[in-house]
Design a protein around this motif. Structure first.
Motif, PDB file in Angstrom:
ATOM      1  N   MET A 154     -12.431 -18.253  -8.375  1.00 57.34           N
ATOM      2  CA  MET A 154     -12.711 -19.745  -8.013  1.00 57.34           C
ATOM      3  C   MET A 154     -11.513 -19.977  -7.979  1.00 57.34           C
ATOM      4  N   SER A 155     -10.821 -19.272  -8.139  1.00 60.24           N
ATOM      5  CA  SER A 155      -8.530 -19.899  -7.125  1.00 60.24           C
ATOM      6  C   SER A 155      -9.127 -19.692  -5.749  1.00 60.24           C
ATOM      7  N   GLY A 156      -9.315 -19.388  -5.154  1.00 54.45           N
ATOM      8  CA  GLY A 156      -9.886 -18.946  -4.110  1.00 54.45           C
ATOM      9  C   GLY A 156     -10.953 -19.694  -3.101  1.00 54.45           C
ATOM     10  N   VAL A 157     -11.943 -20.044  -3.802  1.00 56.39           N
ATOM     11  CA  VAL A 157     -12.844 -21.164  -3.134  1.00 56.39           C
ATOM     12  C   VAL A 157     -13.709 -22.120  -4.388  1.00 56.39           C
ATOM     13  N   MET A 158     -14.051 -21.525  -5.880  1.00 56.99           N
ATOM     14  CA  MET A 158     -14.424 -23.025  -5.998  1.00 56.99           C
ATOM     15  C   MET A 158     -13.674 -24.123  -6.556  1.00 56.99           C
ATOM     16  N   LYS A 257      -4.285 -15.608  -2.087  1.00 60.80           N
ATOM     17  CA  LYS A 257      -4.625 -16.174  -3.304  1.00 60.80           C
ATOM     18  C   LYS A 257      -5.940 -15.020  -3.916  1.00 60.80           C
ATOM     19  N   GLU A 258      -6.904 -15.175  -3.326  1.00 67.29           N
ATOM     20  CA  GLU A 258      -8.006 -14.092  -3.997  1.00 67.29           C
ATOM     21  C   GLU A 258      -6.740 -12.383  -4.200  1.00 67.29           C
ATOM     22  N   LEU A 259      -6.085 -12.372  -2.724  1.00 66.80           N
ATOM     23  CA  LEU A 259      -5.667 -10.809  -2.755  1.00 66.80           C
ATOM     24  C   LEU A 259      -4.802 -11.175  -3.787  1.00 66.80           C
ATOM     25  N   LEU A 260      -4.203 -11.788  -4.429  1.00 70.35           N
ATOM     26  CA  LEU A 260      -3.179 -11.643  -5.817  1.00 70.35           C
ATOM     27  C   LEU A 260      -3.640 -11.570  -7.356  1.00 70.35           C
ATOM     28  N   PHE A 261      -5.355 -12.353  -7.282  1.00 71.74           N
ATOM     29  CA  PHE A 261      -6.158 -11.882  -8.516  1.00 71.74           C
ATOM     30  C   PHE A 261      -6.626 -10.397  -8.011  1.00 71.74           C
ATOM     31  N   PHE A 262      -6.737 -10.603  -7.027  1.00 77.26           N
ATOM     32  CA  PHE A 262      -7.418  -8.476  -6.999  1.00 77.26           C
ATOM     33  C   PHE A 262      -5.725  -7.591  -7.746  1.00 77.26           C
ATOM     34  N   GLY A 263      -4.910  -8.232  -6.893  1.00 77.12           N
ATOM     35  CA  GLY A 263      -3.936  -7.019  -7.594  1.00 77.12           C
ATOM     36  C   GLY A 263      -3.719  -7.043  -8.310  1.00 77.12           C
ATOM     37  N   ALA A 264      -3.649  -7.867  -9.462  1.00 75.48           N
ATOM     38  CA  ALA A 264      -3.733  -8.566 -11.162  1.00 75.48           C
ATOM     39  C   ALA A 264      -4.655  -8.162 -11.749  1.00 75.48           C
ATOM     40  N   PHE A 293      -0.336  -6.481  -3.071  1.00 77.50           N
ATOM     41  CA  PHE A 293       0.545  -7.493  -4.110  1.00 77.50           C
ATOM     42  C   PHE A 293       2.215  -8.100  -3.138  1.00 77.50           C
ATOM     43  N   LEU A 294       2.329  -7.052  -2.668  1.00 69.84           N
ATOM     44  CA  LEU A 294       4.227  -7.732  -2.294  1.00 69.84           C
ATOM     45  C   LEU A 294       3.693  -8.677  -0.859  1.00 69.84           C
ATOM     46  N   ILE A 295       2.250  -7.966   0.061  1.00 70.65           N
ATOM     47  CA  ILE A 295       2.037  -9.153   1.222  1.00 70.65           C
ATOM     48  C   ILE A 295       1.887 -10.394   0.090  1.00 70.65           C
ATOM     49  N   GLY A 296       0.662 -10.310  -0.256  1.00 75.31           N
ATOM     50  CA  GLY A 296       0.165 -11.293  -0.819  1.00 75.31           C
ATOM     51  C   GLY A 296       1.331 -12.207  -1.440  1.00 75.31           C
ATOM     52  N   SER A 297       2.245 -12.064  -1.746  1.00 70.83           N
ATOM     53  CA  SER A 297       3.979 -12.334  -2.847  1.00 70.83           C
ATOM     54  C   SER A 297       4.456 -12.745  -1.486  1.00 70.83           C
ATOM     55  N   MET A 384      -8.674  -5.497  -0.991  1.00 68.04           N
ATOM     56  CA  MET A 384      -7.268  -5.875  -1.011  1.00 68.04           C
ATOM     57  C   MET A 384      -6.870  -5.851   0.682  1.00 68.04           C
ATOM     58  N   GLY A 385      -7.341  -4.951   0.710  1.00 71.25           N
ATOM     59  CA  GLY A 385      -6.689  -4.176   2.140  1.00 71.25           C
ATOM     60  C   GLY A 385      -6.942  -5.705   3.581  1.00 71.25           C
ATOM     61  N   ILE A 386      -8.338  -5.662   3.082  1.00 74.21           N
ATOM     62  CA  ILE A 386      -9.556  -6.640   4.324  1.00 74.21           C
ATOM     63  C   ILE A 386      -8.599  -8.237   3.837  1.00 74.21           C
ATOM     64  N   LEU A 387      -8.228  -8.389   3.323  1.00 78.26           N
ATOM     65  CA  LEU A 387      -7.777 -10.012   2.559  1.00 78.26           C
ATOM     66  C   LEU A 387      -6.081  -9.596   3.154  1.00 78.26           C
ATOM     67  N   ALA A 388      -5.283  -8.669   2.593  1.00 77.82           N
ATOM     68  CA  ALA A 388      -4.140  -8.470   3.930  1.00 77.82           C
ATOM     69  C   ALA A 388      -3.826  -8.591   5.505  1.00 77.82           C
ATOM     70  N   LEU A 389      -4.929  -7.640   5.937  1.00 78.48           N
ATOM     71  CA  LEU A 389      -5.620  -7.535   7.246  1.00 78.48           C
ATOM     72  C   LEU A 389      -5.738  -9.046   7.624  1.00 78.48           C
ATOM     73  N   PHE A 390      -6.305  -9.902   7.023  1.00 79.90           N
ATOM     74  CA  PHE A 390      -6.650 -11.592   7.260  1.00 79.90           C
ATOM     75  C   PHE A 390      -5.070 -12.175   7.477  1.00 79.90           C
ATOM     76  N   ALA A 391      -4.522 -12.439   5.998  1.00 77.46           N
ATOM     77  CA  ALA A 391      -3.429 -12.754   6.000  1.00 77.46           C
ATOM     78  C   ALA A 391      -2.240 -12.688   7.160  1.00 77.46           C
ATOM     79  N   PHE A 392      -2.205 -11.237   7.568  1.00 78.06           N
ATOM     80  CA  PHE A 392      -1.444 -10.779   8.856  1.00 78.06           C
ATOM     81  C   PHE A 392      -1.618 -11.619  10.346  1.00 78.06           C
ATOM     82  N   LEU A 393      -3.062 -11.333  10.295  1.00 79.36           N
ATOM     83  CA  LEU A 393      -3.759 -12.104  11.578  1.00 79.36           C
ATOM     84  C   LEU A 393      -3.377 -13.602  12.154  1.00 79.36           C
ATOM     85  N   ILE A 394      -3.882 -14.394  10.911  1.00 80.74           N
ATOM     86  CA  ILE A 394      -3.632 -15.396  10.767  1.00 80.74           C
ATOM     87  C   ILE A 394      -2.259 -15.548  11.889  1.00 80.74           C
TER      88      ILE A 394
END
Length: 571
Positions: A154-158, A257-264, A293-297, A384-394
């Motif tokens: 909802m937060s990341g896409v909707m 944001k999806e990474l952080l919600f998944f961490g939460a 969660f630290l990567i998302g933060s 969560m790891g996949i999302l963190a990887l995309f955060a790094f790649l971009i």
């Protein structure tokens, strides 16, 4: 994949989850259709399906009263949103005589007044879904109530479908007016500051993240507002930088944001608590979740070498180039916008140092936090790891990310053949790429060197500070409230505070209690009074529900007579 791991404990409680996955897939399909259909009627139908399916997902944990309350609040708010959209689209359809989006282009070009009025009407409808202030009040209620993977979607896409709607209307306007461009920029700045300010004051981890969605919608809106000003002042470079920054931040926010919600959600999955004041020390038992969660933060605070930095950098560039326009108004507004975005970044840093340190560092603050013995399932960590990887790649290869989002930006510029590479200095992003890669290599080198030097040596751990007292406990630690209090004390007029205090009465008190809750000023001053007025009005009609069967039959007869009379009258 994350949902499979997250839902697993509910299966042990004999909870039926088949309907949950049905509505989850319905939500995903409806979101795809929203950005695909070209007809207004079809658009409103799939928009409603999207809202209804997400409502059923929000009330998944329907044994709790607060979940039902949040779900109903969400449903009502979404129907207010669609009411504005219906009114706006009816006006466009009547004037154009057509229900296709493409037919509205001439209406927007016909009159500046009509164009502005319809844009504001539709902006309110789409802005409620996106979470712009003051239409954001459903977000801090719905996200804590929904399961974490639903909150992530909802937060990341909707909520971005609201942004999509605004951009789609904007693509039908050849040149937006200056007034409407400043309107979008100002409401976005207010959303960004308000969102992060209230996030700092939160104790519920998911509620904290929900307010950060408001903040990031504001940042996206700042990019769009800068892009609109670029179009209004006929400056292609500013328009391109603003739209590129805004659209790239849509992508970036959906990742971190999806990474952080998944961490939460991972933390909730193990502790069954959302109040960060009762967490602490989880890095020892959930090290991978803490790291992700630290990567998302870091990403959400806009620091390099992660993705949040790149989109905000583009928006900053757009605002800096606006100084080239020969107008004192845009000069003043740009300085204000730059200062506001810098302030938002600083406050986001404060908020996430608080969230990470209170949740993962120190000692456990409750028995539930102390009882955590293991990590969440590998499938949740993998997601969560996949999302963190995309955060790094971009963050490391921004030039490719910019290339990815340039086509939607060019649609808004009404020129899809524009050579982006010759307008934007992409070399600067190649330098950023090299610097980020160098930083990561240096970090790995230092870590490897440290590991090599400590190899085969005894390592002793000591407490860094205990004031001579060897039996430290969780009561000696900073709380989330005490961490944020010095900053929030400067901003008292922006909060409605509620204290819950039990003061110590003896010399050696056994018990003392202090709680501080901050209420949303928009909800307190606008939503609650509106609800009270509505309730008083509806109370006048309580007599209709009498409980008498005969009276209900009479209502049916009266309705039939009126319907027949209407049908005869039409003929």
């Amino acid at each position: 994949m994350y949902a499979i791991g997250y839902i697993k404990p509910y299966l042990n409680r004999n909870k039926v989850v088949s309907s949950h996955f049905f509505f989850l897939n319905t939500l995903i399909v409806s979101m795809l259709l929203v950005v695909t259909v070209q007809n207004v009627l079809a658009f409103l139908i799939v928009w409603e399906i999207m809202s209804l399916s997400s409502f059923f997902l929000v009330i998944f944990d329907n044994e709790k009263k607060e979940v039902i309350s949040a779900g109903i609040n969400y449903l009502i708010t979404m129907h207010i949103s669609i009411l504005f959209l219906i009114i706006g689209f009816i006006i466009l359809a009547i004037k154009s005589g057509n229900l296709d989006f493409s037919s509205f282009r001439e209406i927007f070009a016909s009159s500046n007044f009509i164009s502005n009025a319809i844009f504001i009407l539709l902006f309110i409808g789409f802005g409620i879904k996106a979470g712009f202030v003051p239409f954001h009040t459903w977000l801090p209620k719905a996200h804590p109530a929904a399961p974490s993977h639903v909150s992530g979607i909802m937060s990341g896409v909707m909520i971005k479908t609201g942004i999509y709607g605004i951009l789609r209307i904007l693509s039908l306007m050849s040149i937006p007016s200056i007034e409407i461009s400043y309107f979008v920029l100002f409401i976005s700045i207010i959303s960004a500051i308000f969102g992060v300010l209230y996030a700092i004051a939160q104790h519920d981890l998911k509620r904290l993240l929900a307010y950060h969605s408001v903040e990031n919608i504001g940042i996206i809106g700042i990019g769009i507002g800068i892009g609109m000003l670029g179009l209004a002042y006929h400056n292609t470079l500013i328009a391109l930088l603003g739209f590129l920054g805004g659209i790239l931040h849509i992508l970036n926010h959906s990742i971190f944001k999806e990474l952080l919600f998944f961490g939460a959600g991972a933390v909730y999955n193990k502790t069954h608590i959302k109040n960060i004041e009762k967490m602490g020390g989880l890095i020892k038992t959930m090290p991978y979740t803490a790291f992700l969660f630290l990567i998302g933060s870091i990403a959400i605070t806009g620091l390099p070498p992660l993705n949040g930095f790149i989109s905000e950098f583009l928006i900053y560039l757009g605002m800096l180039h606006s100084f080239e326009i020969n107008s004192p108004i845009i000069l003043i507004v740009s300085v204000f916008a730059i200062a506001s975005l810098a302030l938002v970044g600083t406050m986001a840093l404060l908020c996430f140092t608080k969230a990470f340190s209170i949740v993962f560092l120190g000692l456990p603050r409750s028995e539930k936090a102390r009882s955590v013995k293991e990590e969440v399932s590998p499938i949740m960590l993998f997601s969560m790891g996949i999302l963190a990887l995309f955060a790094f790649l971009i963050g490391i290869f921004p030039q490719y990310a910019i290339n990815l989002v340039k086509n939607p930006a060019l649609v808004l510029l009404q020129n899809q053949q524009l050579p982006v590479e010759t307008i934007i200095p992409l070399n600067i992003f190649k330098i950023i790429s090299v610097a980020c890669i160098g930083f990561i290599i240096l970090f790995i080198f230092i870590y490897a060197l440290r590991s090599f030097m400590l190899k085969d040596k005894n390592i002793y751990s000591y407490k860094t500070w205990d004031c001579g007292y060897q039996a430290g406990n969780n009561r000696m630690q900073y709380t989330a409230s005490s961490y944020a209090s010095p900053f929030l004390s400067f901003l008292k007029p922006f909060f409605i505070k509620e204290f819950n205090i039990k003061k110590p009465k003896e010399i050696f008190p056994k018990e003392a209690h202090f709680e501080l809750h901050s209420h949303d000023i928009f909800e307190y001053y606008f939503i609650h009074p509106a609800i009270k007025i509505n309730k008083r009005f509806l109370e006048r009609f309580y007599w209709i529900q009498s409980g008498s069967t005969q009276q209900y039959i009479l209502y049916g007869l009266i309705f039939l007579v009126i319907a027949l009379a209407g049908a005869i009258g039409v003929k």
